[in-house]
Scaffold this active site. Structure first.
Site, PDB file in Angstrom:
ATOM      1  N   GLU A 173       0.792  -1.234   0.000  1.00  0.00           N
ATOM      2  CA  GLU A 173       0.000   0.000   0.000  1.00  0.00           C
ATOM      3  C   GLU A 173       0.828   1.288   0.000  1.00  0.00           C
ATOM      4  OE1 GLU A 173      -2.905  -0.240   3.152  1.00  0.00           O
ATOM      5  OE2 GLU A 173      -4.010  -1.811   2.131  1.00  0.00           O
ATOM      6  N   GLU A 211      -6.005  -8.163   0.128  1.00  0.00           N
ATOM      7  CA  GLU A 211      -6.636  -7.897   1.436  1.00  0.00           C
ATOM      8  C   GLU A 211      -8.091  -7.548   1.218  1.00  0.00           C
ATOM      9  OE1 GLU A 211      -4.902  -4.940   4.072  1.00  0.00           O
ATOM     10  OE2 GLU A 211      -2.886  -5.714   3.673  1.00  0.00           O
TER      11      GLU A 211
HETATM   12  C1  FCB Z   1      -4.739  -2.134   5.388  1.00  0.00           C
HETATM   13  C2  FCB Z   1      -3.398  -2.545   5.951  1.00  0.00           C
HETATM   14  C3  FCB Z   1      -3.487  -3.587   7.032  1.00  0.00           C
HETATM   15  C4  FCB Z   1      -4.662  -3.344   7.950  1.00  0.00           C
HETATM   16  C5  FCB Z   1      -5.922  -3.183   7.141  1.00  0.00           C
HETATM   17  C6  FCB Z   1      -7.171  -3.021   7.969  1.00  0.00           C
HETATM   18  O1  FCB Z   1      -4.668  -0.844   4.885  1.00  0.00           O
HETATM   19  O2  FCB Z   1      -2.597  -3.070   4.926  1.00  0.00           O
HETATM   20  O3  FCB Z   1      -2.267  -3.593   7.727  1.00  0.00           O
HETATM   21  O4  FCB Z   1      -4.404  -2.258   8.741  1.00  0.00           O
HETATM   22  O5  FCB Z   1      -5.794  -2.092   6.289  1.00  0.00           O
END
Ligand code: FCB
Length: 437
Positions: free
Chosen positions: A167, A351
């Site tokens: 990210e 994610e």
């Molecule tokens: C993302 C991050 C992870 C966690 C989630 C909820 O942005 O990569 O570490 O904090 O959000």
């Protein structure tokens, strides 16, 4: 769950994700201090000033965690290695205990039939490098390449996939523009430099691993589906500006060798010298692209200097984070990324998940519904031709949610942060049933 494994192609991968500082217990094993430790020690930055010192004690309990993953039927584990655990000073002498730990960790993944999906930087910059300017420093891409070499010399022979950076937007923007994350700066010049240097570091790490003969190397970006918050023309422009900064800037750098004009309108005066010459490095070819997706955002025009935007609350049901639940945005984002940037390149959801307050009575129903709805959205995108090859749930365990401390519970597995006892939630059991069919 409404889905089962056989609804997806046979080689589709189901994985769960964590990150080093959020779970390992940074106090153990000779890791050096990170900028999150100093950020947390500064009053007002983090709920209850909590740190990742003990995390979920994964450092000692990883075998139990992998046994739970194997029992649920996961195919892969997206984890990260900590720069400060490998190189406590960020450069120089490696920490033998740290390298031994990741060596054991990877062997334990493999012995539990989990394919290792590594990330090299999930936010914990060694404090010694922060002292030198961290992501603002022009040499950081070379320091990162050296760290990549050290850790991959040790575990690179056993990776399923590797992405250098988790990210870029969060690292650069939340760390240097809004100050919500470490190092907590609010400085547009620092932001412009961090945005560019983070992509250079991505490029040097990919080149380093290619030179080592490694394959299946990718990049992981975060996305929010942007809605204009009102009907005015100024808001339409602000929403577009936000979309370009959040969803397009980094992809555009990596896949098109250029940055969006709406973003450069604010950042150009603050960019590092000769930034235009770095796109060959930044655009070093990758083998896949990962998407982290949680929510949508409603953006309106705000008076003031660039970027002149603000966000407003929306009407949809929200998670414990206050994030609106908007699965349609996942399908649209997958299609946008394929259409505008990646075409035939394999995509992974790296994610997706939600925080919900601990409430055993309600049996985790909201998380199960969230998961179902987002997997439906993923399948819709696949039916429309998106080459999606895997889905990664955030997170395996309740963990350290950065500036929000340990209160926001994203895990499929509940963690008691006093005893470190693990208790699988209803969503874990539902997922295990879905993956067995
Ligand atoms: C993302 C991050 C992870 C966690 C989630 C909820 O942005 O990569 O570490 O904090 O959000």
């Amino acid at each position: 769950m409404r889905f089962c494994r056989s609804d997806f192609p046979p080689d589709f991968m189901f994985a769960a994700a964590t990150s080093s500082y959020q779970i390992e217990g940074h106090a153990y094993g000779g890791a050096g201090p990170t900028h999150w430790d100093s950020f947390a020690a500064t009053p007002g930055n983090i709920v209850r000033s909590e740190t990742g010192a003990f995390g979920c004690d994964h450092y000692h309990r990883y075998a139990q965690d992998f046994a739970l993953m194997q029992a649920a039927g996961f195919d892969g584990y997206r984890f990260s290695t900590s720069w400060a655990r490998v190189l406590p000073e960020g450069r120089g002498t490696p920490n033998a205990e740290g390298l031994d730990f990741y060596d054991r960790l990877v062997d334990a993944m493999l012995s539990h039939d989990l394919r290792p999906m590594a990330t090299l930087y999930h936010w914990e910059l060694p404090a010694a490098l922060a002292d030198l300017g961290g992501w603002r420093h022009p040499d950081i891409a070379n320091w990162f390449a050296d760290y990549t070499q050290v850790i991959m010399d040790r575990i690179g022979d056993r990776m399923f996939s590797v992405a250098p950076i988790n990210e870029p937007w969060c690292i650069a923007w939340l760390g240097h523009f809004t100050g919500d994350h470490a190092p907590g700066l609010r400085d547009i010049r620092a932001t412009a430099r961090a945005m560019h240097h983070v992509l250079k570091a991505h490029g040097t790490a990919i080149q380093t691993m290619r030179a080592m003969g490694m394959s299946n190397l990718g990049a992981v970006f975060n996305f929010e589906y942007v809605h204009p918050g009102d009907k005015s023309a100024k808001t339409a422009q602000a929403a577009r500006r936000y979309d370009q900064a959040y969803n397009h800037f980094f992809l555009s750098g990596v896949f098109k060798g250029t940055y969006p004009a709406e973003v450069m309108a604010g950042l150009e005066p603050h960019m590092p010298k000769d930034w235009q010459d770095d796109f060959a490095l930044i655009g070093t070819p990758v083998d896949w692209c990962g998407l982290n997706y949680y929510t949508c955002r409603r953006v309106v025009h705000a008076e003031g200097p660039w970027p002149a935007w603000a966000d407003v609350p929306g009407p949809l049901p929200k998670t414990q984070m206050g994030w609106e639940i908007y699965p349609e945005g996942l399908c649209d984002t997958l299609r946008m990324v394929q259409r505008e940037y990646t075409q035939d390149l394999p995509l992974y959801i790296t994610e997706n998940g939600m925080a919900a307050a601990h409430d055993p009575q309600r049996e985790d129903a909201a998380r199960i519904a969230y998961l179902d709805d987002h997997l439906d959205a993923a399948r819709q995108a696949m039916a429309m031709g998106v080459p999606l090859q895997g889905y990664t749930f955030w997170s395996l365990l309740d963990n350290y949610e950065w500036a929000l401390g340990y209160e926001k519970r994203f895990g499929l597995i509940h963690v008691d942060f006093d005893s470190f006892e693990r208790t699988p939630k209803a969503s874990y059991h539902a997922l295990a049933r879905a993956l067995s069919r």
